[in-house]
Write a protein that holds these residues in place. Structure first.
Motif, PDB file in Angstrom:
ATOM      1  N   ALA A 151       3.278  13.163  -1.585  1.00 25.50           N
ATOM      2  CA  ALA A 151       2.700  12.634  -2.821  1.00 25.50           C
ATOM      3  C   ALA A 151       2.751  11.101  -2.832  1.00 25.50           C
ATOM      4  O   ALA A 151       1.797  10.460  -3.296  1.00 25.50           O
ATOM      5  CB  ALA A 151       3.441  13.204  -4.030  1.00 25.50           C
ATOM      6  N   MET A 152       3.827  10.521  -2.329  1.00 29.35           N
ATOM      7  CA  MET A 152       3.915   9.055  -2.294  1.00 29.35           C
ATOM      8  C   MET A 152       2.861   8.472  -1.364  1.00 29.35           C
ATOM      9  O   MET A 152       2.287   7.420  -1.659  1.00 29.35           O
ATOM     10  CB  MET A 152       5.315   8.610  -1.856  1.00 29.35           C
ATOM     11  N   LEU A 153       2.598   9.154  -0.250  1.00 27.19           N
ATOM     12  CA  LEU A 153       1.564   8.675   0.673  1.00 27.19           C
ATOM     13  C   LEU A 153       0.203   8.631  -0.006  1.00 27.19           C
ATOM     14  O   LEU A 153      -0.627   7.787   0.324  1.00 27.19           O
ATOM     15  CB  LEU A 153       1.481   9.578   1.912  1.00 27.19           C
ATOM     16  N   ALA A 154      -0.041   9.542  -0.932  1.00 27.13           N
ATOM     17  CA  ALA A 154      -1.319   9.571  -1.635  1.00 27.13           C
ATOM     18  C   ALA A 154      -1.573   8.276  -2.403  1.00 27.13           C
ATOM     19  O   ALA A 154      -2.724   7.947  -2.699  1.00 27.13           O
ATOM     20  CB  ALA A 154      -1.380  10.772  -2.581  1.00 27.13           C
ATOM     21  N   GLY A 155      -0.523   7.526  -2.687  1.00 27.78           N
ATOM     22  CA  GLY A 155      -0.666   6.248  -3.378  1.00 27.78           C
ATOM     23  C   GLY A 155      -0.804   5.068  -2.433  1.00 27.78           C
ATOM     24  O   GLY A 155      -0.681   3.929  -2.862  1.00 27.78           O
ATOM     25  N   THR A 156      -1.033   5.344  -1.155  1.00 26.42           N
ATOM     26  CA  THR A 156      -1.216   4.282  -0.159  1.00 26.42           C
ATOM     27  C   THR A 156      -2.624   4.374   0.424  1.00 26.42           C
ATOM     28  O   THR A 156      -3.414   5.238   0.047  1.00 26.42           O
ATOM     29  CB  THR A 156      -0.194   4.410   0.994  1.00 26.42           C
TER      30      THR A 156
END
Length: 183
Positions: A151-156
């Motif tokens: 999920a954090m990668l989705a913000g990159t």
């Protein structure tokens, strides 16, 4: 044609391989980030990919150490971030994944009943578990935090990888390509 249902030791060995495969896919994506983006503040239980992936490694080491009677115990947690850079963290995680997979490949039914002593610190003491309870816990812990990292990668700027293609027969071609790819 249906694949045979695996006995528990074979299933846990497959889970270890799935764990390693999922980590490899996730790290391939994270390695495309700059060091700053890897350490950058994000919304999740641990506020960065750096902290989340270091946590996964440390907890893996903790439980693996208990499984093999390594004797390190809570000393494994001396640093929250032993590897600030993803490029340094990945080889450590990969080595542990390989060790865990090899260890799980050697399991049999009797080994699943073996006691595992887990040092939980002075307030709790030593917890007695079995190999058959520790391994599923370790794998669920990994899945839980890899989902957060996903999920954090989705913000990159880096697209999060697919992490749920492993066990189904139809997934075999994609799995084989990934497993054949260099790390």
């Amino acid at each position: 044609m249906h694949a045979p249902v695996a006995a528990l030791p074979a299933h846990l060995a497959a889970m270890a391989r799935n764990n390693a495969w999922s980590n490899a896919r996730l790290y391939r994506a994270c390695l495309m980030l700059s060091d700053e983006a890897f350490a950058g503040r994000r919304v999740s239980f641990f506020p960065s990919l750096q902290l989340t992936l270091n946590h996964i490694l440390l907890v893996d080491r903790y439980y693996y150490d208990a499984l093999v009677n390594g004797g390190e115990g809570l000393a494994i947690f001396a640093s929250d971030v032993p590897y600030p850079r993803c490029a340094d963290l990945w080889p450590a995680q990969r080595a542990l994944d390989r060790a865990l997979t090899g260890w799980c490949d050697a399991l049999d039914d009797a080994a699943l009943q073996r006691d595992v002593l887990i040092d939980r610190g002075p307030e709790v003491g030593v917890q007695r578990e079995t190999v058959g309870t520790v391994l599923p816990h370790l794998f669920v812990h990994q899945i839980h935090h890899r989902g957060q990292a996903h999920a954090m990668l989705a913000g990159t700027d880096v697209a999060p990888p697919q992490l749920d293609e492993f066990f189904l027969l139809a997934d075999a071609p994609a799995r084989a390509r990934d497993l054949a790819a260099p790390d």
